[in-house]
Structure formats: structure tokens, C-alpha cells
Design a protein around this motif. Structure first.
Motif, PDB file in Angstrom:
ATOM      1  N   ASN A   1       0.818  -1.213   0.000  1.00 40.57           N
ATOM      2  CA  ASN A   1       0.000   0.000   0.000  1.00 40.57           C
ATOM      3  C   ASN A   1       0.850   1.260   0.000  1.00 40.57           C
ATOM      4  O   ASN A   1       0.417   2.293  -0.502  1.00 40.57           O
ATOM      5  CB  ASN A   1      -0.948   0.021   1.203  1.00 40.57           C
ATOM      6  CG  ASN A   1      -2.075  -0.976   1.054  1.00 40.57           C
ATOM      7  OD1 ASN A   1      -2.369  -1.454  -0.035  1.00 40.57           O
ATOM      8  ND2 ASN A   1      -2.721  -1.295   2.160  1.00 40.57           N
ATOM      9  N   ALA A   2       2.050   1.164   0.566  1.00 41.84           N
ATOM     10  CA  ALA A   2       2.951   2.316   0.601  1.00 41.84           C
ATOM     11  C   ALA A   2       3.731   2.442  -0.703  1.00 41.84           C
ATOM     12  O   ALA A   2       4.470   3.408  -0.886  1.00 41.84           O
ATOM     13  CB  ALA A   2       3.919   2.194   1.782  1.00 41.84           C
ATOM     14  N   GLY A   3       3.576   1.454  -1.572  1.00 40.25           N
ATOM     15  CA  GLY A   3       4.313   1.472  -2.831  1.00 40.25           C
ATOM     16  C   GLY A   3       5.800   1.269  -2.627  1.00 40.25           C
ATOM     17  O   GLY A   3       6.619   1.742  -3.397  1.00 40.25           O
ATOM     18  N   ALA A   4       6.144   0.545  -1.562  1.00 41.14           N
ATOM     19  CA  ALA A   4       7.553   0.332  -1.218  1.00 41.14           C
ATOM     20  C   ALA A   4       8.199  -0.613  -2.224  1.00 41.14           C
ATOM     21  O   ALA A   4       7.752  -1.740  -2.398  1.00 41.14           O
ATOM     22  CB  ALA A   4       7.674  -0.226   0.190  1.00 41.14           C
ATOM     23  N   GLY A   5       9.237  -0.132  -2.894  1.00 42.08           N
ATOM     24  CA  GLY A   5      10.017  -0.960  -3.808  1.00 42.08           C
ATOM     25  C   GLY A   5      11.034  -1.776  -3.042  1.00 42.08           C
ATOM     26  O   GLY A   5      10.942  -1.928  -1.828  1.00 42.08           O
ATOM     27  N   ASP A   6      12.048  -2.263  -3.736  1.00 41.26           N
ATOM     28  CA  ASP A   6      13.040  -3.150  -3.126  1.00 41.26           C
ATOM     29  C   ASP A   6      13.720  -2.547  -1.904  1.00 41.26           C
ATOM     30  O   ASP A   6      13.833  -3.181  -0.878  1.00 41.26           O
ATOM     31  CB  ASP A   6      14.094  -3.565  -4.152  1.00 41.26           C
ATOM     32  CG  ASP A   6      13.523  -4.521  -5.187  1.00 41.26           C
ATOM     33  OD1 ASP A   6      12.501  -5.159  -4.899  1.00 41.26           O
ATOM     34  OD2 ASP A   6      14.109  -4.621  -6.269  1.00 41.26           O
ATOM     35  N   GLY A   7      14.217  -1.320  -2.014  1.00 45.72           N
ATOM     36  CA  GLY A   7      14.940  -0.725  -0.891  1.00 45.72           C
ATOM     37  C   GLY A   7      14.073   0.138  -0.008  1.00 45.72           C
ATOM     38  O   GLY A   7      14.463   0.521   1.086  1.00 45.72           O
ATOM     39  N   ASP A   8      12.880   0.476  -0.501  1.00 44.20           N
ATOM     40  CA  ASP A   8      11.978   1.335   0.253  1.00 44.20           C
ATOM     41  C   ASP A   8      11.280   0.536   1.332  1.00 44.20           C
ATOM     42  O   ASP A   8      11.208  -0.683   1.276  1.00 44.20           O
ATOM     43  CB  ASP A   8      10.940   1.961  -0.674  1.00 44.20           C
ATOM     44  CG  ASP A   8      11.561   2.866  -1.717  1.00 44.20           C
ATOM     45  OD1 ASP A   8      12.613   3.459  -1.436  1.00 44.20           O
ATOM     46  OD2 ASP A   8      10.982   2.974  -2.812  1.00 44.20           O
ATOM     47  N   GLY A   9      10.732   1.240   2.286  1.00 50.86           N
ATOM     48  CA  GLY A   9      10.029   0.547   3.348  1.00 50.86           C
ATOM     49  C   GLY A   9       9.098   1.479   4.090  1.00 50.86           C
ATOM     50  O   GLY A   9       8.781   2.572   3.624  1.00 50.86           O
ATOM     51  N   ILE A  10       8.681   1.024   5.249  1.00 49.69           N
ATOM     52  CA  ILE A  10       7.759   1.770   6.095  1.00 49.69           C
ATOM     53  C   ILE A  10       8.324   1.832   7.505  1.00 49.69           C
ATOM     54  O   ILE A  10       9.095   0.961   7.914  1.00 49.69           O
ATOM     55  CB  ILE A  10       6.359   1.115   6.118  1.00 49.69           C
ATOM     56  CG1 ILE A  10       6.461  -0.364   6.553  1.00 49.69           C
ATOM     57  CG2 ILE A  10       5.672   1.257   4.760  1.00 49.69           C
ATOM     58  CD1 ILE A  10       5.126  -1.044   6.755  1.00 49.69           C
ATOM     59  N   ASP A  11       7.947   2.848   8.227  1.00 48.64           N
ATOM     60  CA  ASP A  11       8.275   2.947   9.643  1.00 48.64           C
ATOM     61  C   ASP A  11       7.040   2.539  10.420  1.00 48.64           C
ATOM     62  O   ASP A  11       5.946   3.102  10.228  1.00 48.64           O
ATOM     63  CB  ASP A  11       8.669   4.375  10.023  1.00 48.64           C
ATOM     64  CG  ASP A  11      10.032   4.744   9.506  1.00 48.64           C
ATOM     65  OD1 ASP A  11      10.981   4.001   9.802  1.00 48.64           O
ATOM     66  OD2 ASP A  11      10.162   5.769   8.811  1.00 48.64           O
ATOM     67  N   ILE A  12       7.209   1.538  11.271  1.00 50.96           N
ATOM     68  CA  ILE A  12       6.086   1.084  12.111  1.00 50.96           C
ATOM     69  C   ILE A  12       6.407   1.364  13.563  1.00 50.96           C
ATOM     70  O   ILE A  12       7.578   1.511  13.948  1.00 50.96           O
ATOM     71  CB  ILE A  12       5.771  -0.407  11.902  1.00 50.96           C
ATOM     72  CG1 ILE A  12       6.983  -1.292  12.295  1.00 50.96           C
ATOM     73  CG2 ILE A  12       5.338  -0.674  10.464  1.00 50.96           C
ATOM     74  CD1 ILE A  12       6.652  -2.789  12.349  1.00 50.96           C
ATOM     75  N   VAL A  13       5.374   1.444  14.364  1.00 51.41           N
ATOM     76  CA  VAL A  13       5.508   1.658  15.795  1.00 51.41           C
ATOM     77  C   VAL A  13       4.517   0.740  16.495  1.00 51.41           C
ATOM     78  O   VAL A  13       3.458   0.423  15.949  1.00 51.41           O
ATOM     79  CB  VAL A  13       5.292   3.157  16.144  1.00 51.41           C
ATOM     80  CG1 VAL A  13       3.880   3.601  15.790  1.00 51.41           C
ATOM     81  CG2 VAL A  13       5.628   3.431  17.586  1.00 51.41           C
ATOM     82  N   TRP A  14       4.854   0.301  17.705  1.00 46.73           N
ATOM     83  CA  TRP A  14       3.935  -0.558  18.448  1.00 46.73           C
ATOM     84  C   TRP A  14       3.578   0.092  19.769  1.00 46.73           C
ATOM     85  O   TRP A  14       4.327   0.910  20.307  1.00 46.73           O
ATOM     86  CB  TRP A  14       4.516  -1.957  18.681  1.00 46.73           C
ATOM     87  CG  TRP A  14       5.751  -2.024  19.562  1.00 46.73           C
ATOM     88  CD1 TRP A  14       7.043  -1.974  19.132  1.00 46.73           C
ATOM     89  CD2 TRP A  14       5.797  -2.154  20.975  1.00 46.73           C
ATOM     90  NE1 TRP A  14       7.892  -2.082  20.195  1.00 46.73           N
ATOM     91  CE2 TRP A  14       7.156  -2.181  21.347  1.00 46.73           C
ATOM     92  CE3 TRP A  14       4.839  -2.240  21.965  1.00 46.73           C
ATOM     93  CZ2 TRP A  14       7.565  -2.293  22.683  1.00 46.73           C
ATOM     94  CZ3 TRP A  14       5.235  -2.358  23.293  1.00 46.73           C
ATOM     95  CH2 TRP A  14       6.585  -2.394  23.626  1.00 46.73           C
ATOM     96  N   GLN A  15       2.401  -0.286  20.262  1.00 46.23           N
ATOM     97  CA  GLN A  15       1.971   0.135  21.600  1.00 46.23           C
ATOM     98  C   GLN A  15       1.116  -0.954  22.206  1.00 46.23           C
ATOM     99  O   GLN A  15       0.446  -1.700  21.499  1.00 46.23           O
ATOM    100  CB  GLN A  15       1.192   1.450  21.544  1.00 46.23           C
ATOM    101  CG  GLN A  15      -0.144   1.350  20.843  1.00 46.23           C
ATOM    102  CD  GLN A  15      -0.868   2.685  20.801  1.00 46.23           C
ATOM    103  OE1 GLN A  15      -0.232   3.732  20.825  1.00 46.23           O
ATOM    104  NE2 GLN A  15      -2.175   2.643  20.723  1.00 46.23           N
ATOM    105  N   ARG A  16       1.165  -1.048  23.498  1.00 42.91           N
ATOM    106  CA  ARG A  16       0.344  -2.034  24.216  1.00 42.91           C
ATOM    107  C   ARG A  16      -1.104  -1.571  24.212  1.00 42.91           C
ATOM    108  O   ARG A  16      -1.373  -0.399  24.406  1.00 42.91           O
ATOM    109  CB  ARG A  16       0.841  -2.199  25.645  1.00 42.91           C
ATOM    110  CG  ARG A  16       0.150  -3.291  26.433  1.00 42.91           C
ATOM    111  CD  ARG A  16       0.692  -3.396  27.839  1.00 42.91           C
ATOM    112  NE  ARG A  16       2.082  -3.740  27.896  1.00 42.91           N
ATOM    113  CZ  ARG A  16       2.579  -4.978  27.871  1.00 42.91           C
ATOM    114  NH1 ARG A  16       1.731  -5.992  27.790  1.00 42.91           N
ATOM    115  NH2 ARG A  16       3.858  -5.208  27.947  1.00 42.91           N
ATOM    116  N   VAL A  17      -2.023  -2.510  23.950  1.00 40.09           N
ATOM    117  CA  VAL A  17      -3.453  -2.185  23.981  1.00 40.09           C
ATOM    118  C   VAL A  17      -4.177  -3.060  24.981  1.00 40.09           C
ATOM    119  O   VAL A  17      -3.698  -4.071  25.387  1.00 40.09           O
ATOM    120  CB  VAL A  17      -4.141  -2.316  22.605  1.00 40.09           C
ATOM    121  CG1 VAL A  17      -3.663  -1.223  21.693  1.00 40.09           C
ATOM    122  CG2 VAL A  17      -3.931  -3.675  21.984  1.00 40.09           C
TER     123      VAL A  17
END
Length: 83
Positions: A67-83
Motif C-alpha cells: 500500500n505504501a508502494g515500497a520498492g526493493d529498498g523502500d520501506g515503512i516505519d512502524i511503531v507498536w503500543q500495548r493495547v
């Protein structure tokens, strides 16, 4: 449970359990003890899969990368939190 979101937009990707969080934390270098954000690209996703993340978590990350259109070297930054 732990909620995984895109860092910045805070778009929720989904929830994971303790086992998936442990693998995520163990596989990435943390800048400090309270570090809860990680850069994920196709290569790091493969490492997470090989380390044993659940199929649901892997699919969640694959969809987010696509969905982010991330190619081979591209990526996303994710974060987690307790729910």
C-alpha cells in the motif's frame, strides 16, 4: 495485545501477540530502551518471517508495504503500543 501502526500517520495496521512482538524487538537494533519504532522493508520482512513471525503478522506487513508502494529498498516505519 500490541497494536502496530504506521509511524507518523498513526494508521493502524493491526494487532499482534506477545510472541510476534518478541521476534520484532529481537530482530531489530534499538536506539534506546524505550525504542518502539522500526523501519521495515522487503529484506527485513524476510528476516522476520525466517525468525518465525506469524503468517497474519507477515501478511499485515506485506500489505502495508504494498500500500505504501515500497520498492526493493523502500520501506515503512512502524511503531507498536500495548493495547
Amino acid at each position: 495485545m500490541f497494536r502496530i501502526s504506521l509511524k507518523g500517520s498513526r494508521t493502524t495496521l493491526g494487532d499482534i501477540g506477545e510472541a510476534d512482538l518478541k521476534i520484532l524487538v529481537d530482530q531489530f537494533e534499538e536506539e534506546h530502551s524505550n525504542d518502539r519504532d522500526y523501519f521495515v522493508n522487503a529484506d527485513s520482512l524476510q528476516l522476520l518471517v525466517e525468525a518465525g513471525i506469524s503468517p497474519d503478522f507477515a501478511d499485515m506487513l506485506r500489505i502495508a508495504l504494498a500500500n505504501a508502494g515500497a520498492g526493493d529498498g523502500d520501506g515503512i516505519d512502524i511503531v507498536w503500543q500495548r493495547v
